[in-house]
Write an enzyme that holds these catalytic residues in place. Structure first.
Site, PDB file in Angstrom:
ATOM      1  N   TRP A  94       8.837  10.720   4.666  1.00  0.00           N
ATOM      2  CA  TRP A  94      10.045   9.904   4.751  1.00  0.00           C
ATOM      3  C   TRP A  94       9.900   8.924   5.912  1.00  0.00           C
ATOM      4  O   TRP A  94       9.579   9.334   7.026  1.00  0.00           O
ATOM      5  CB  TRP A  94      11.274  10.778   4.957  1.00  0.00           C
ATOM      6  N   ASP A 196      -0.724  -5.010  -5.651  1.00  0.00           N
ATOM      7  CA  ASP A 196       0.591  -5.281  -6.239  1.00  0.00           C
ATOM      8  C   ASP A 196       1.541  -5.697  -5.121  1.00  0.00           C
ATOM      9  O   ASP A 196       2.629  -5.149  -4.951  1.00  0.00           O
ATOM     10  CB  ASP A 196       1.098  -4.025  -6.954  1.00  0.00           C
TER      11      ASP A 196
END
Length: 293
Positions: A94, A196
């Site tokens: 996280w 990407d």
């Protein structure tokens, strides 16, 4: 989705006291559901997809590990991946988000230039992966124009024909024949690419560090990454200034950027249809006009 079974697997793989249910579902994740999941004093970012989506999650984990090994730009640590019943999952570190200010963007630009300094002798990668939901062929090739034509554009054009867009992209074969001319005059030493790199695939951590996510890695022309940053926006002048202080743009950049971004426009056309189909046709016609001189 059996969330308690998924929590059990996450706990077994991470060794953490994972809560039986996620704290909240997060926005985003067009190919998977994303959750914030408490694990004792930690929090996990967990992507969950149908079990058949495991190869895509595995490829994402491999791409993150590849970028992490360069020690150039931060990526989330991979904590666990696997299946639980009918679900596949990927658990990541996280990262608390912060402000994407000019200083952070400059760090991203410098980090991307350093990433692109990691080279290979050939174009491609050791495994195939995905660009969005579309399989991406990374089979090694020695020549960059050949690789981009055969591993990037040709599969997308074939998929467009299968989707019923043949009339709209009917100039595809002529464009494929023009690729060597459009890329002539540039010697490419294959760089490690994010693959990407649009604005939604980076974030600013609370620490001020830029973080790259959702990779589609391979080795190719560094300009392919840089071109995509301009396709949908999300990168400011501090980013470009820092990047170009190390890797200046070369003559003919605009044409090559158009060509490299055609791959992503075609992919969006194949995934979403709509105006992307017409945009792909317009880009191809523009490139063919350029090739004719």
């Amino acid at each position: 989705m059996d969330l308690p079974a998924l929590a059990h697997e996450l706990g077994a793989l991470t060794g953490l006291p994972v809560a039986p249910q996620p704290q909240t579902r997060l926005k985003g994740g067009s190919l998977s559901q994303c959750f914030a999941w408490e694990a004792g004093r930690q929090r996990l970012f967990v992507k969950v997809a149908a079990a058949e989506g495991l190869p895509a999650l595995d490829a994402e984990a491999q791409g993150l590990a590849e970028l992490s090994a360069t020690h150039t730009v931060r990526v989330p640590r991979v904590l666990a991946r696997g299946t639980a019943g009918a679900a596949a999952f990927l658990a990541l570190e996280w990262i608390e988000s912060g402000a994407a200010d000019a200083r952070c963007e400059a760090r991203l630009g410098a980090g991307l230039a350093a990433l692109h300094g990691h080279r290979a002798a050939r174009c491609g990668y050791g495994q195939d992966n995905f660009i969005g939901a579309t399989p991406q062929d990374n089979g090694w090739m020695a020549d960059w124009p050949d690789f981009f034509r055969e591993r990037r554009l040709r599969p997308q054009l074939a998929l467009a024909a299968q989707r019923g867009f043949a009339a709209e992209v009917g100039c595809g074969e002529r464009l494929l024949a023009a690729v060597p001319a459009l890329l002539s005059g540039r010697a490419v030493r294959p760089s490690l690419l994010h693959g990407d790199l649009w604005g939604g695939n980076w974030l600013a951590a609370a620490s001020g560090e830029p973080v790259l996510i959702d990779t589609a890695v391979y080795y190719g022309d560094a300009e392919a990454d840089l071109a995509m940053t301009a396709l949908f926006g999300g990168f400011g002048s501090a980013f470009y200034g820092a990047y170009e202080s190390v890797c200046p743009r070369c003559p003919g950049w605009a044409v090559r950027a158009d060509l490299y971004n055609l791959y992503h426009v075609l992919n969006h056309a194949n995934l979403f249809g709509g105006g992307y189909v017409q945009e792909a046709r317009a880009v191809m016609e523009r490139l063919l006009a350029e090739a004719r001189g």
